[in-house]
Design an enzyme around this catalytic site. Structure first.
Site, PDB file in Angstrom:
ATOM      1  N   THR A 159      -4.404   1.819   0.143  1.00 27.62           N
ATOM      2  CA  THR A 159      -5.325   2.580   0.998  1.00 27.62           C
ATOM      3  C   THR A 159      -6.038   1.684   2.009  1.00 27.62           C
ATOM      4  O   THR A 159      -6.220   0.490   1.792  1.00 27.62           O
ATOM      5  CB  THR A 159      -6.378   3.304   0.140  1.00 27.62           C
ATOM      6  N   GLY A 174       0.799   8.471   3.382  1.00 27.92           N
ATOM      7  CA  GLY A 174       0.746   9.724   4.124  1.00 27.92           C
ATOM      8  C   GLY A 174       2.012  10.548   4.136  1.00 27.92           C
ATOM      9  O   GLY A 174       2.126  11.487   4.924  1.00 27.92           O
ATOM     10  N   SER A 206       1.114   5.095  -7.443  1.00 28.95           N
ATOM     11  CA  SER A 206       0.159   4.838  -8.519  1.00 28.95           C
ATOM     12  C   SER A 206      -1.193   5.493  -8.248  1.00 28.95           C
ATOM     13  O   SER A 206      -1.703   5.467  -7.134  1.00 28.95           O
ATOM     14  CB  SER A 206      -0.021   3.335  -8.657  1.00 28.95           C
ATOM     15  N   ALA A 209     -12.686   6.244  -4.407  1.00 27.91           N
ATOM     16  CA  ALA A 209     -13.298   5.022  -4.926  1.00 27.91           C
ATOM     17  C   ALA A 209     -13.283   5.100  -6.442  1.00 27.91           C
ATOM     18  O   ALA A 209     -14.298   4.947  -7.107  1.00 27.91           O
ATOM     19  CB  ALA A 209     -14.723   4.886  -4.405  1.00 27.91           C
ATOM     20  N   LYS A 229      -0.556   4.989 -13.356  1.00 29.34           N
ATOM     21  CA  LYS A 229      -1.894   4.567 -12.981  1.00 29.34           C
ATOM     22  C   LYS A 229      -2.105   3.060 -13.091  1.00 29.34           C
ATOM     23  O   LYS A 229      -1.509   2.399 -13.922  1.00 29.34           O
ATOM     24  CB  LYS A 229      -2.830   5.256 -13.980  1.00 29.34           C
ATOM     25  N   GLY A 230      -2.972   2.512 -12.251  1.00 24.17           N
ATOM     26  CA  GLY A 230      -3.325   1.100 -12.309  1.00 24.17           C
ATOM     27  C   GLY A 230      -3.793   0.717 -13.706  1.00 24.17           C
ATOM     28  O   GLY A 230      -4.667   1.374 -14.259  1.00 24.17           O
ATOM     29  N   GLY A 276      -3.403   9.690   2.640  1.00 25.82           N
ATOM     30  CA  GLY A 276      -2.999  10.983   3.199  1.00 25.82           C
ATOM     31  C   GLY A 276      -2.406  10.819   4.591  1.00 25.82           C
ATOM     32  O   GLY A 276      -2.334   9.711   5.124  1.00 25.82           O
ATOM     33  N   CYS A 281      -5.971  -3.400  -4.280  1.00 27.38           N
ATOM     34  CA  CYS A 281      -6.913  -2.301  -4.438  1.00 27.38           C
ATOM     35  C   CYS A 281      -8.269  -2.680  -3.855  1.00 27.38           C
ATOM     36  O   CYS A 281      -8.839  -3.696  -4.225  1.00 27.38           O
ATOM     37  CB  CYS A 281      -7.077  -1.925  -5.895  1.00 27.38           C
TER      38      CYS A 281
HETATM   39  C1  LIG Z   1      -7.072   8.880  -6.112  1.00 23.19           C
HETATM   40  C2  LIG Z   1      -6.206   7.691  -5.805  1.00 23.19           C
HETATM   41  C3  LIG Z   1      -6.066   6.670  -6.757  1.00 23.19           C
HETATM   42  C4  LIG Z   1      -5.271   5.547  -6.499  1.00 23.19           C
HETATM   43  N1  LIG Z   1      -5.120   4.580  -7.458  1.00 23.19           N
HETATM   44  C5  LIG Z   1      -4.298   3.513  -7.222  1.00 23.19           C
HETATM   45  C6  LIG Z   1      -4.049   2.511  -8.218  1.00 23.19           C
HETATM   46  O1  LIG Z   1      -4.561   2.599  -9.335  1.00 23.19           O
HETATM   47  N2  LIG Z   1      -3.241   1.450  -7.913  1.00 23.19           N
HETATM   48  C7  LIG Z   1      -2.642   1.342  -6.677  1.00 23.19           C
HETATM   49  O2  LIG Z   1      -1.914   0.386  -6.457  1.00 23.19           O
HETATM   50  N3  LIG Z   1      -2.828   2.283  -5.728  1.00 23.19           N
HETATM   51  C8  LIG Z   1      -3.644   3.354  -5.970  1.00 23.19           C
HETATM   52  N4  LIG Z   1      -3.829   4.309  -4.989  1.00 23.19           N
HETATM   53  C9  LIG Z   1      -3.160   4.162  -3.691  1.00 23.19           C
HETATM   54  C10 LIG Z   1      -1.873   4.961  -3.630  1.00 23.19           C
HETATM   55  O3  LIG Z   1      -0.953   4.570  -4.623  1.00 23.19           O
HETATM   56  C11 LIG Z   1      -1.221   4.843  -2.251  1.00 23.19           C
HETATM   57  O4  LIG Z   1      -0.961   3.476  -1.986  1.00 23.19           O
HETATM   58  C12 LIG Z   1      -2.084   5.381  -1.122  1.00 23.19           C
HETATM   59  O5  LIG Z   1      -2.760   6.533  -1.539  1.00 23.19           O
HETATM   60  C13 LIG Z   1      -1.289   5.691   0.147  1.00 23.19           C
HETATM   61  O6  LIG Z   1      -0.295   6.664  -0.056  1.00 23.19           O
HETATM   62  P1  LIG Z   1      -0.508   8.250   0.192  1.00 23.19           P
HETATM   63  O7  LIG Z   1      -1.093   8.398   1.558  1.00 23.19           O
HETATM   64  O8  LIG Z   1       0.839   8.843   0.026  1.00 23.19           O
HETATM   65  O9  LIG Z   1      -1.477   8.699  -0.845  1.00 23.19           O
HETATM   66  C14 LIG Z   1      -4.620   5.438  -5.238  1.00 23.19           C
HETATM   67  C15 LIG Z   1      -4.762   6.465  -4.298  1.00 23.19           C
HETATM   68  C16 LIG Z   1      -5.535   7.586  -4.555  1.00 23.19           C
HETATM   69  C17 LIG Z   1      -5.658   8.668  -3.521  1.00 23.19           C
END
Ligand SMILES: Cc1cc2nc3c(=O)[nH]c(=O)nc-3n(C[C@H](O)[C@H](O)[C@H](O)COP(=O)(O)O)c2cc1C
Ligand SMILES: Cc1cc2nc3c(=O)[nH]c(=O)nc-3n(C[C@H](O)[C@H](O)[C@H](O)COP(=O)(O)OP(=O)(O)OC[C@H]3O[C@@H](n4cnc5c(N)ncnc54)[C@H](O)[C@@H]3O)c2cc1C
Ligand code: FES
Lengths: 303, 271
Positions: A193, A244, A21, A70, A45-46, A217, A130
């Protein structure tokens, strides 16, 4: 060609690879780069009960092997989703899952009730984690009691597959996972995150408008993997692992650690076609090692 | 011939590509500026002036994300795309060192692009500062091609920061301002004397924010149509992450998707 099917609750996925998401928009943004119907699931998206403008710019900072964001759940609200976006994406032949966020139990419940009516949305992912919402989001996800309360309330109105997304910003993630399982979640996904920070040394001020933000990441992968392993050992419901993942090898690590499926987030920004490459890579790994099904490697870690 | 660009809706049909391009040239234009030229085995896709590409940096963990760079020029005859790059950090440094024959992974074309005039009589003024002049070359060429001969005002700190002047002069009249008076008129772009001599119908601008604000003020005071191109920090480049937003009259819009080009009336700048 190995069998890549997996099940989360009663929901069948054609393969264990989904998009995370907030990193893949509504799928449409990536349709020029990747065949969306090959992906196991798309988590959009959330979405919140009311429209949210999100946090002020700057909302992003690059960090070694990762990034801080953020964004603050900017979205046009669930009604807009139902009227404008759902009709455009509902016929994409994959599991379209809505990530639901809120700042109160009523927000979550109302949003889940509305999404429950959408025939082509087979599941929601409840974002109780979040870090960007000043009130609500964070407080639910860091406490087993509050997590249990919100999951129980949503479970009572939401009839389809309920995935609960966990925050890594806790001491004992397994404890939260157990609380969520006990209150009716069909699955847990993790990690969201990690709370982090960046400073501009010339200006001597924070890079992000909100001072702190969420790290994602490859920088977070070892932590995510450890938490997925801990949770997979603590609950019986299927675990969805993320954090990541950049390639098939990372994905297989999560599967071996006990994840039934995985999500890819930030990696989509580096390579918008990464999802299908990971699917192919998992398949090649299974074929090479003579596994008939991806299920054979889920939790197959020998310790 | 300009009808192609008439409809804003057309944008939704401009397919984006992920391509491995091959470096054909990478030359220093000035001490900290390179002109990177790349080609493709297949004909390069359709692109509009003001659009940009996201370049994949494979160098090190500190250059994890792609870097957004404007389309500087498209040479259809040679099937080449140009990027004019100011070296300010590790990513741009890495790009400046790419050897001829090496591959670079790019996403393109991204963003909306400038809206071109629909009447041949329109007199466009293109104002750029610093590396912000990069997209104005492609814009100037396209304008001159459709019969709207452009005038350029290009601003720089000094003559060592001026780029591609001969290329610009191929498509229109070029006026220069430098802060140290080493070339053209001394001062800022909005102080150039040509502004008192000629009446322009539309202004396009790209450069440092204070410069664009000054240009926007000038355009507003004269009620001239004005578009500016923003350079907010980006992650995905395709409207998915919502990191690059600009606060506008319509709320937070993605600079990578709804921009990078905005009409000044859409922005909340104090002008
Ligand atoms: C720009 C951005 C926006 C995000 N928005 C959401 C969100 O709306 N809802 C949610 O549950 N996680 C959100 N996340 C978290 C990601 O879904 C994910 O849990 C997190 O980035 C870790 O995975 P990754 O390292 O593969 O990115 C967001 C992450 C990023 C980078
Ligand atoms: C739509 C768009 C078009 C662009 N077109 C061009 C172009 O044609 N040519 C060109 O040289 N550059 C262009 N840029 C800017 C370019 O993307 C950045 O200079 C580049 O990303 C810097 O990368 P780096 O690794 O070299 O520097 P970094 O190490 O990432 O940054 C060095 C310093 O510059 C700052 N910085 C980085 N990116 C930006 C930015 N976008 N805006 C303001 N400050 C920034 C950082 O905060 C840091 O202080 C464009 C940006 C956008 C958004
Ligand atoms: S950079 Fe991701 S939305 Fe603009």
């Amino acid at each position: 060609m190995a069998d890549l099917n997996v099940n989360i609750g009663e929901l069948k996925f054609k393969n264990p690879v989904m998009t995370a998401s907030g990193t893949f928009g509504y799928g449409e943004e990536f349709s020029d780069f990747v065949d969306l119907e090959r992906i196991g699931g798309i988590i959009v998206k959330g979405t919140t009960i009311h429209k949210r403008e999100g946090n002020p710019y700057p909302r992003m900072a690059e960090t070694p092997s990762g990034m801080l964001n953020a964004v603050g759940l900017q979205n046009k609200g669930v009604d807009y989703f139902v009227k404008e976006i759902y009709p455009r994406i509902k016929n994409i032949n994959t599991n379209i899952i809505v990530n639901v966020s809120g700042s109160s139990i009523e927000d979550y419940v109302q949003t889940a009730e509305i999404i429950n009516e959408l025939v082509n949305i087979p599941a929601i992912e409840l974002n109780i984690s979040c870090p960007n919402v000043k009130q609500g989001g964070m407080t639910f996800g860091v406490s087993p009691v509050a997590s249990a309360k919100v999951v129980k309330a949503v479970r009572s109105v939401y009839k389809k597959t309920l995935i609960v997304k966990l925050t890594p910003n806790v001491t004992d993630v397994a404890e939260i996972a157990r609380a969520v399982e006990a209150n009716g979640a069909d699955s847990v996904s993790l990690i969201n995150t990690l709370l982090g920070m960046a400073i501009d040394v010339e200006k001597q001020c924070p890079v992000l408008s909100t001072i702190t933000g969420g790290l994602s990441g490859p920088a977070v992968k070892p932590i995510a993997l450890r938490m997925v392993w801990q949770v997979a050992n603590a609950v019986k419901i299927p675990v969805i692992g993320l954090g990541g993942i950049m390639n098939w090898k990372d994905a297989v690590e999560f599967l071996l650690a006990g994840a039934t499926a995985i999500q890819i987030g930030t990696a989509n920004f580096i390579d918008p076609s990464v999802t299908t490459k990971v699917i192919d890579g998992i398949n090649d790994y299974l074929d090479r090692r003579n596994y008939k099904s991806v299920k054979d490697i889920i939790g197959a870690l020998s310790v | 011939m300009h009808t192609k660009y008439k409809s804003k809706n057309l944008l939704f049909f401009m397919k984006k590509f992920i391509l491995d391009l091959i470096v054909t040239d990478n030359t220093f234009l000035q001490e900290n500026f390179v002109l990177l030229k790349l080609t493709s085995e297949l004909p390069l896709p359709e692109m509009k002036p003001g659009q940009f590409a996201e370049l994949r940096i494979d160098g090190s963990p500190t250059t994890f994300l792609r870097r957004p760079i404007s389309i500087n020029f498209v040479d259809r005859q040679r099937n080449e795309i140009w990027f004019s790059i100011h070296i300010i950090g590790e990513g741009t440094k890495w790009l400046s060192l790419l050897p001829i024959g090496s591959k670079l992974n790019v996403l393109l074309p991204l963003g909306n692009g400038f809206s071109l005039p629909e009447t041949p009589s329109d007199k466009p003024l293109l104002i750029g500062g610093g590396i912000g002049i990069a997209p104005l070359l492609f814009l100037g060429e396209q304008l001159s091609k459709q019969g709207n001969k452009p005038t350029f005002i290009l601003g720089a700190r000094g003559s060592n920061d001026l780029l591609q002047l001969e290329d610009f002069s191929r498509y229109g009249d070029v006026y220069v301002t430098t802060e140290d008076a080493s070339y053209g008129e001394k001062g800022f772009v909005t102080q150039h004397s040509i502004l008192n001599k000629v009446n322009f119908d539309r202004i396009y601008s790209c450069g440092p924010k204070p410069m664009m604000i000054a240009v926007a003020k000038y355009a507003k005071s004269k009620s001239i149509f004005c578009e500016v191109s923003l350079d907010n920090m980006m992650a995905c480049g395709v409207g998915a992450c919502l990191c690059c937003v600009e606060n506008t009259k319509d709320g937070h819009l993605c600079v990578c998707k709804e921009g990078p080009v905005f009409n000044i009336n859409q922005l909340l700048w104090q002008i």
